[in-house]
Design a protein around this motif. Structure first.
Motif, PDB file in Angstrom:
ATOM      1  N   ASP A 195      20.875  -8.573  58.421  1.00 42.38           N
ATOM      2  CA  ASP A 195      22.121  -8.949  57.739  1.00 42.38           C
ATOM      3  C   ASP A 195      22.276  -8.239  56.397  1.00 42.38           C
ATOM      4  N   ALA A 196      21.180  -7.757  55.835  1.00 44.47           N
ATOM      5  CA  ALA A 196      21.239  -7.032  54.561  1.00 44.47           C
ATOM      6  C   ALA A 196      21.875  -5.664  54.731  1.00 44.47           C
ATOM      7  N   LYS A 197      21.960  -5.197  55.971  1.00 47.63           N
ATOM      8  CA  LYS A 197      22.551  -3.886  56.273  1.00 47.63           C
ATOM      9  C   LYS A 197      21.879  -2.773  55.466  1.00 47.63           C
ATOM     10  N   LEU A 198      20.550  -2.835  55.432  1.00 45.84           N
ATOM     11  CA  LEU A 198      19.761  -1.826  54.728  1.00 45.84           C
ATOM     12  C   LEU A 198      19.026  -0.991  55.766  1.00 45.84           C
ATOM     13  N   SER A 199      19.391   0.260  55.873  1.00 44.59           N
ATOM     14  CA  SER A 199      18.734   1.139  56.836  1.00 44.59           C
ATOM     15  C   SER A 199      17.389   1.597  56.279  1.00 44.59           C
ATOM     16  N   ALA A 200      16.563   2.130  57.144  1.00 46.71           N
ATOM     17  CA  ALA A 200      15.267   2.660  56.711  1.00 46.71           C
ATOM     18  C   ALA A 200      15.469   3.793  55.706  1.00 46.71           C
ATOM     19  N   ASP A 201      16.514   4.593  55.895  1.00 49.07           N
ATOM     20  CA  ASP A 201      16.795   5.688  54.964  1.00 49.07           C
ATOM     21  C   ASP A 201      17.187   5.153  53.589  1.00 49.07           C
ATOM     22  N   ASP A 202      18.052   4.135  53.568  1.00 50.21           N
ATOM     23  CA  ASP A 202      18.441   3.523  52.295  1.00 50.21           C
ATOM     24  C   ASP A 202      17.236   2.894  51.609  1.00 50.21           C
ATOM     25  N   PHE A 203      16.376   2.250  52.414  1.00 52.99           N
ATOM     26  CA  PHE A 203      15.166   1.644  51.878  1.00 52.99           C
ATOM     27  C   PHE A 203      14.292   2.706  51.213  1.00 52.99           C
TER      28      PHE A 203
END
Length: 130
Positions: free
Chosen positions: A111-119
């Motif tokens: 639900d945070a909509k955080l991709s591995a790339d953004d992380f």
């Protein structure tokens, strides 16, 4: 002090994406489930002077937290700190395992909509800021 962090994502048998992050010849594994949840191995250091990501170790992401490790105060502080560092709401961060240990597995909800790339980008920025 700046450190280079390299990332390689590889699918494994269970359908997870495993990322190896390397720094100073040490590795840490991050996983992303197909459902979009991210799991972070974390090594907590409570009772620190301030909250900060101190690096990557073989135990996982190393985080210093100013809260004491009593009655869940450090766990709450870790979730709040990681949420603010990654720019997600604190309700999206939970401790899956290790609530009474320094070694923890954090879950960042899909639900945070955080991709591995953004992380990875936000983690690099936090490490380089220290």
């Amino acid at each position: 002090m700046h450190r280079n962090v390299f990332v390689v994502f590889m699918p494994n048998i269970k359908g997870l994406v495993v990322a190896q992050k390397f720094t100073s010849n040490k590795a840490i594994k991050f996983c992303e489930e197909n459902s979009g949840n991210l799991f972070i191995q974390l090594r907590a250091k409570p009772n620190a002077k301030n909250n900060q990501i101190t690096g990557l170790t073989e135990e996982g992401l190393s985080v210093s937290i100013s809260a004491q490790a009593q009655k869940g105060a450090a766990n709450t502080a870790i979730c709040n700190f990681i949420a603010s560092t990654l720019g997600v709401h604190k309700r999206h961060i939970t401790i899956e395992t290790g609530a009474k240990s320094r070694n923890k597995l954090l879950k960042i909800s899909a639900d945070a909509k955080l991709s591995a790339d953004d992380f990875e980008i936000k983690l690099r920025a936090a490490i380089n800021d220290n």
